[in-house]
Write a protein that holds these residues in place. Structure first.
Motif, short mmCIF file in Angstrom:
data_model
loop_
_atom_site.label_atom_id
_atom_site.label_comp_id
_atom_site.label_asym_id
_atom_site.label_seq_id
_atom_site.Cartn_x
_atom_site.Cartn_y
_atom_site.Cartn_z
N LEU A 36 0.81 -1.24 0.00
CA LEU A 36 0.00 0.00 0.00
C LEU A 36 0.83 1.28 0.00
N PRO A 37 1.83 1.40 0.90
CA PRO A 37 2.65 2.62 0.83
C PRO A 37 3.37 2.75 -0.51
N THR A 38 3.79 1.61 -1.07
CA THR A 38 4.44 1.65 -2.39
C THR A 38 3.47 2.14 -3.45
N LEU A 39 2.23 1.67 -3.38
CA LEU A 39 1.23 2.13 -4.35
C LEU A 39 1.07 3.64 -4.26
N ALA A 40 1.01 4.16 -3.04
CA ALA A 40 0.84 5.61 -2.86
C ALA A 40 2.02 6.36 -3.49
N GLU A 41 3.23 5.88 -3.21
CA GLU A 41 4.41 6.58 -3.74
C GLU A 41 4.51 6.47 -5.26
N ARG A 42 4.24 5.27 -5.77
CA ARG A 42 4.29 5.07 -7.23
C ARG A 42 3.20 5.87 -7.93
N ALA A 43 2.04 6.00 -7.28
CA ALA A 43 0.95 6.78 -7.89
C ALA A 43 1.38 8.23 -8.04
N LEU A 44 2.04 8.78 -6.99
CA LEU A 44 2.50 10.16 -7.07
C LEU A 44 3.52 10.32 -8.19
N GLU A 45 4.41 9.33 -8.31
CA GLU A 45 5.45 9.41 -9.35
C GLU A 45 4.84 9.28 -10.75
N ARG A 46 3.96 8.29 -10.90
CA ARG A 46 3.45 7.96 -12.24
C ARG A 46 2.38 8.95 -12.69
N LEU A 47 1.51 9.34 -11.75
CA LEU A 47 0.33 10.14 -12.12
C LEU A 47 0.44 11.60 -11.70
N GLY A 48 1.49 11.92 -10.94
CA GLY A 48 1.65 13.30 -10.49
C GLY A 48 0.89 13.58 -9.21
N ARG A 49 -0.24 12.89 -9.02
CA ARG A 49 -0.99 13.00 -7.79
C ARG A 49 -1.80 11.72 -7.65
N ALA A 50 -2.16 11.40 -6.43
CA ALA A 50 -2.93 10.17 -6.19
C ALA A 50 -4.33 10.56 -5.74
N GLN A 51 -5.20 10.75 -6.71
CA GLN A 51 -6.55 11.25 -6.40
C GLN A 51 -7.61 10.16 -6.51
N PHE A 52 -7.23 9.01 -7.05
CA PHE A 52 -8.23 7.93 -7.13
C PHE A 52 -8.53 7.43 -5.72
N THR A 53 -9.67 6.75 -5.60
CA THR A 53 -10.06 6.24 -4.28
C THR A 53 -9.48 4.85 -4.06
N TYR B 51 -0.95 5.18 3.81
CA TYR B 51 -1.47 5.55 2.49
C TYR B 51 -2.15 6.92 2.55
N VAL B 52 -2.96 7.11 3.60
CA VAL B 52 -3.65 8.39 3.78
C VAL B 52 -2.63 9.52 3.96
N ALA B 53 -1.60 9.25 4.76
CA ALA B 53 -0.59 10.28 5.03
C ALA B 53 0.14 10.69 3.75
N ILE B 54 0.43 9.71 2.90
CA ILE B 54 1.18 10.02 1.67
C ILE B 54 0.30 10.71 0.63
N THR B 55 -0.95 10.24 0.49
CA THR B 55 -1.79 10.75 -0.60
C THR B 55 -2.74 11.87 -0.17
N GLY B 56 -3.02 11.95 1.13
CA GLY B 56 -4.00 12.94 1.59
C GLY B 56 -5.43 12.56 1.25
N ARG B 57 -5.64 11.33 0.81
CA ARG B 57 -6.98 10.88 0.45
C ARG B 57 -7.55 9.94 1.50
N ARG B 58 -8.85 10.04 1.72
CA ARG B 58 -9.54 9.15 2.64
C ARG B 58 -9.64 7.75 2.02
N VAL B 59 -9.61 6.74 2.86
CA VAL B 59 -9.73 5.36 2.38
C VAL B 59 -11.16 4.87 2.58
#
Ligand code: SAH
Length: 349
Positions: free
Chosen positions: A195-212, A247-255
């Motif tokens: 999960l933390p890897t997904l959050a970090e990779r999402a920021l790298e790949r997509l610029g931001r992690a806004q998906f739910t 995941y929440v801390a890295i992306t700022g998104r609610r789970v």
């Protein structure tokens, strides 16, 4: 391929870069199924491509074949799509007022073997490639003749075991099909350390992690969870929730947490109380899913009264909660059901 890659591809084939832009338009906006169909390209060029390996212009584009279509009274449309290597996956189009949600598969089959899930009964064949995920959205758009507004990775497979392709597919849906990241949901039953890897990779790949991110919790304690989800043995509930917090801390998104309600098993008031206790102080949302019966298991659907009582018990304890309406019950609603029923009886067209 996105626009830059298609322009590069065109020039690498001795064409002008604008041919790549045309191709992009025909692939994504028009949804052509073969290179022969891209009539805006010079005929000689198309004929040249059709004669090349892998095996003609169909495979150049990589669209699936529709093997079966099942339409429910409420319009929910379940497709069985055939891959180039002869496997099949399920995709569902779910219409609702003002929206069309596509439920996509991320793998052919699934290795997670959750007891209540029809897909899990057949094991994993392989992960899907990016184009095979995007193709599902294009296929639903074509069959239902409407523009998909939402995509949920809640079909076959465990997205966190194929996360690079899932992130690339999200990138394509947003960049090439014009969807919004916020309209996309990735659902996972939990794979340790991902999960933390997904959050970090999402920021790298997509610029931001806004998906739910939706996490399939299904039980308020480790013992019951392991009973329903054998793989949970390797991922204690506390570790899973810790990873959700990261995941929440890295992306700022609610789970979101998904909670399948199985009659008499995990749908009692004491389970709701324990769940509220477990999630106390966690900015989250709980989505209750009444069980869709599958042939292989004896689980019971929850009583309608039990669903409402469970919802109220959570709400009273200040947990944000909703109940997922069961859609398309007459179209083999449960994940993986259609494919299992038709297994062996279908030949690719
Ligand atoms: N592997 C991912 C995504 C696919 S399943 C995950 O587990 O989250 C998507 C959702 O459908 C999950 O919440 C899953 O628990 C639920 N599901 C599977 N089988 C079901 C059934 N028979 N009835 C109701 N929900 C089911």
């Amino acid at each position: 391929m996105g626009l830059p890659a298609l322009e590069h591809w065109a020039t690498a084939h001795g064409q002008a870069a604008f041919r790549g832009r045309q191709l992009h338009d025909w692939l994504y906006a028009k949804g052509v199924r073969s290179l022969e169909g891209v009539t805006v390209l010079p005929k000689a060029f198309r004929e040249h491509l059709a004669a090349q390996p892998p095996s003609g212009a169909f495979d150049w584009i990589g669209r699936s074949r529709e093997l079966h279509r099942s339409v429910a009274r409420d319009g929910t449309t379940k497709l069985l799509l055939g891959t180039a290597d002869g496997l099949s996956i399920e995709t569902v189009g779910i219409p609702a007022e003002g929206r069309l949600t596509v439920c996509v598969s991320s793998q052919v089959g699934c290795p997670m073997a959750c007891r209540f899930c029809a897909t899990g009964k057949g094991g994993l064949q392989r992960s899907l490639a990016v184009h095979e995920i995007v193709d599902q959205v294009l296929s639903v758009r074509e069959v239902m003749d409407a523009r998909p507004s939402h995509v949920v990775f809640m079909g076959m497979g465990e997205p966190l075991l194929n996360s690079e392709a899932v992130l690339d597919a999200i990138h394509c849906l947003c960049t090439d099909l014009g969807m919004a990241q916020r309209q996309i949901t990735v659902s996972t039953v939990g794979v340790p350390k991902t999960l933390p890897t997904l959050a970090e990779r999402a920021l790298e790949r997509l610029g931001r992690a806004q998906f739910t991110l939706a996490v399939s919790l299904h039980a308020p304690d480790q013992r019951l969870r392991e009973e329903l989800i054998p793989t949970a043995h390797a991922y204690p509930l506390e570790a899973l929730l810790d990873d959700c917090r990261r995941y929440v801390a890295i992306t700022g998104r609610r789970v979101s947490f998904e909670y399948i309600l199985l009659g008499g098993l995990n749908d009692q008031p004491r389970h709701a109380v324990a769940l509220a206790q477990l999630l106390r102080g966690f900015q989250s949302h709980v989505n209750l899913i009444p069980y869709n019966p599958i042939a292989e298991e004896e689980f019971q659907r929850p009583a309608p009264g039990a669903v409402e009582a469970f919802r109220q018990a959570l709400q009273q304890r200040h947990v944000a909660v909703s109940v997922r309406a069961s859609r398309g019950l007459d179209a083999d609603a449960a994940c993986g059901q259609l494919r299992r029923r038709l297994e062996g009886s279908l030949q690719p067209a």
